[in-house]
Design a protein around this motif. Structure first.
Motif, short mmCIF file in Angstrom:
data_model
loop_
_atom_site.label_atom_id
_atom_site.label_comp_id
_atom_site.label_asym_id
_atom_site.label_seq_id
_atom_site.Cartn_x
_atom_site.Cartn_y
_atom_site.Cartn_z
N ALA A 147 0.83 -1.21 0.00
CA ALA A 147 0.00 0.00 0.00
C ALA A 147 0.86 1.25 0.00
O ALA A 147 0.56 2.22 -0.71
N VAL A 148 1.94 1.25 0.77
CA VAL A 148 2.84 2.40 0.81
C VAL A 148 3.49 2.63 -0.55
O VAL A 148 3.56 3.76 -1.05
N VAL A 149 3.95 1.57 -1.18
CA VAL A 149 4.56 1.69 -2.51
C VAL A 149 3.53 2.19 -3.52
O VAL A 149 3.85 3.01 -4.39
N THR A 150 2.30 1.72 -3.41
CA THR A 150 1.24 2.17 -4.31
C THR A 150 0.98 3.66 -4.17
O THR A 150 0.89 4.40 -5.15
N VAL A 151 0.88 4.14 -2.93
CA VAL A 151 0.63 5.56 -2.69
C VAL A 151 1.80 6.40 -3.19
O VAL A 151 1.61 7.44 -3.83
N ILE A 152 3.03 5.96 -2.94
CA ILE A 152 4.20 6.69 -3.43
C ILE A 152 4.20 6.73 -4.95
O ILE A 152 4.50 7.77 -5.56
N ASN A 153 3.84 5.62 -5.59
CA ASN A 153 3.77 5.58 -7.05
C ASN A 153 2.74 6.57 -7.57
O ASN A 153 2.99 7.30 -8.54
N TRP A 154 1.56 6.62 -6.96
CA TRP A 154 0.53 7.57 -7.37
C TRP A 154 1.02 9.01 -7.21
O TRP A 154 0.78 9.85 -8.07
N LEU A 155 1.68 9.29 -6.10
CA LEU A 155 2.18 10.65 -5.87
C LEU A 155 3.24 11.04 -6.90
O LEU A 155 3.26 12.18 -7.38
N LEU A 156 4.11 10.10 -7.25
CA LEU A 156 5.12 10.40 -8.25
C LEU A 156 4.49 10.64 -9.62
O LEU A 156 4.90 11.54 -10.36
N LYS A 157 3.49 9.84 -9.97
CA LYS A 157 2.83 10.02 -11.26
C LYS A 157 2.05 11.33 -11.30
O LYS A 157 1.96 11.97 -12.34
N ALA A 158 1.47 11.73 -10.18
CA ALA A 158 0.70 12.97 -10.14
C ALA A 158 1.61 14.19 -10.07
O ALA A 158 1.20 15.29 -10.43
N SER A 159 2.84 14.03 -9.63
CA SER A 159 3.72 15.19 -9.46
C SER A 159 4.18 15.79 -10.77
O SER A 159 4.36 17.00 -10.87
N ALA A 160 4.34 14.99 -11.83
CA ALA A 160 4.83 15.53 -13.11
C ALA A 160 3.86 16.54 -13.70
O ALA A 160 4.28 17.66 -14.03
N PRO A 161 2.57 16.24 -13.84
CA PRO A 161 1.67 17.27 -14.37
C PRO A 161 1.57 18.49 -13.46
O PRO A 161 1.41 19.61 -13.94
N LEU A 162 1.67 18.28 -12.16
CA LEU A 162 1.60 19.41 -11.24
C LEU A 162 2.82 20.31 -11.36
O LEU A 162 2.71 21.53 -11.31
N VAL A 163 3.98 19.72 -11.53
CA VAL A 163 5.22 20.50 -11.64
C VAL A 163 5.30 21.19 -13.00
O VAL A 163 5.66 22.37 -13.09
N ILE A 164 4.96 20.47 -14.06
CA ILE A 164 5.07 21.04 -15.40
C ILE A 164 3.98 22.08 -15.64
O ILE A 164 4.24 23.13 -16.21
N GLY A 165 2.78 21.80 -15.20
CA GLY A 165 1.69 22.74 -15.38
C GLY A 165 1.37 22.95 -16.84
O GLY A 165 1.28 22.02 -17.62
N GLY A 166 1.23 24.20 -17.25
CA GLY A 166 0.89 24.52 -18.62
C GLY A 166 2.10 24.81 -19.48
O GLY A 166 1.97 25.19 -20.64
N ARG A 167 3.29 24.66 -18.91
CA ARG A 167 4.52 24.98 -19.66
C ARG A 167 4.81 23.91 -20.70
O ARG A 167 4.48 22.75 -20.53
N LYS A 168 5.47 24.33 -21.77
CA LYS A 168 5.90 23.37 -22.80
C LYS A 168 7.29 22.84 -22.45
O LYS A 168 8.12 23.58 -21.93
N LEU A 169 7.49 21.56 -22.76
CA LEU A 169 8.80 20.96 -22.50
C LEU A 169 9.79 21.37 -23.58
O LEU A 169 9.41 21.56 -24.74
N PRO A 170 11.07 21.46 -23.23
CA PRO A 170 12.07 21.77 -24.24
C PRO A 170 12.17 20.64 -25.27
O PRO A 170 11.90 19.48 -24.95
N PRO A 171 12.56 20.95 -26.50
CA PRO A 171 12.65 19.93 -27.56
C PRO A 171 13.53 18.73 -27.21
O PRO A 171 13.15 17.60 -27.54
N PRO A 172 14.69 18.90 -26.53
CA PRO A 172 15.47 17.70 -26.20
C PRO A 172 14.71 16.74 -25.27
O PRO A 172 14.81 15.52 -25.41
N VAL A 173 13.94 17.29 -24.34
CA VAL A 173 13.17 16.44 -23.43
C VAL A 173 12.06 15.72 -24.20
O VAL A 173 11.79 14.54 -23.96
N LEU A 174 11.42 16.41 -25.14
CA LEU A 174 10.39 15.76 -25.96
C LEU A 174 10.96 14.63 -26.78
O LEU A 174 10.35 13.57 -26.92
N ARG A 175 12.15 14.84 -27.36
CA ARG A 175 12.79 13.77 -28.15
C ARG A 175 13.13 12.58 -27.26
O ARG A 175 12.97 11.43 -27.66
N LEU A 176 13.60 12.86 -26.06
CA LEU A 176 13.96 11.78 -25.14
C LEU A 176 12.73 10.99 -24.72
O LEU A 176 12.76 9.75 -24.70
#
Length: 102
Positions: free
Chosen positions: A8-37
């Motif tokens: 259960a702890v690993v599941t919750v940590i996994n959900w938090l990590l998956k939810a953190s990317a959209p929250l951190v990035i927000g509406g910003r566009k990623l740089p082209p090297p990151v998109l290629r990667l």
């Protein structure tokens, strides 16, 4: 009990990590090297899965009929055949090769 708690702890940590990317990035566009990667990660993971499933580290146990079937399915995908038909084609190719070798 500890096993379920740790799962259960690993599941919750996994959900938090998956939810953190959209929250951190927000509406910003990623740089082209990151998109290629990130565009390259799916094919690399798929190739690794295919290699692991077909033979892994024991190449002596490699079933070459499966390899031909996966190649046929991949070729059908490249020919823009729908995925379900491509998988069915790979299965049929593998079955026909195995029947012809009996």
């Amino acid at each position: 009990m500890r096993l379920w708690l740790s799962a259960a702890v690993v599941t919750v940590i996994n959900w938090l990590l998956k939810a953190s990317a959209p929250l951190v990035i927000g509406g910003r566009k990623l740089p082209p090297p990151v998109l290629r990667l990130t565009a390259l990660t799916a094919p690399v993971l798929l190739a690794g899965l295919i290699v692991t499933e077909l033979g892994g580290e024991h190449w002596q146990a490699l079933d070459w009929t499966k390899l031909v079937g996966v190649g046929a399915a991949g070729g059908l995908c490249l020919a823009k055949v729908p995925m379900l038909l491509a998988v069915a084609g790979g299965i049929v190719v593998t079955a026909l090769i195995r029947l012809s070798l009996r």
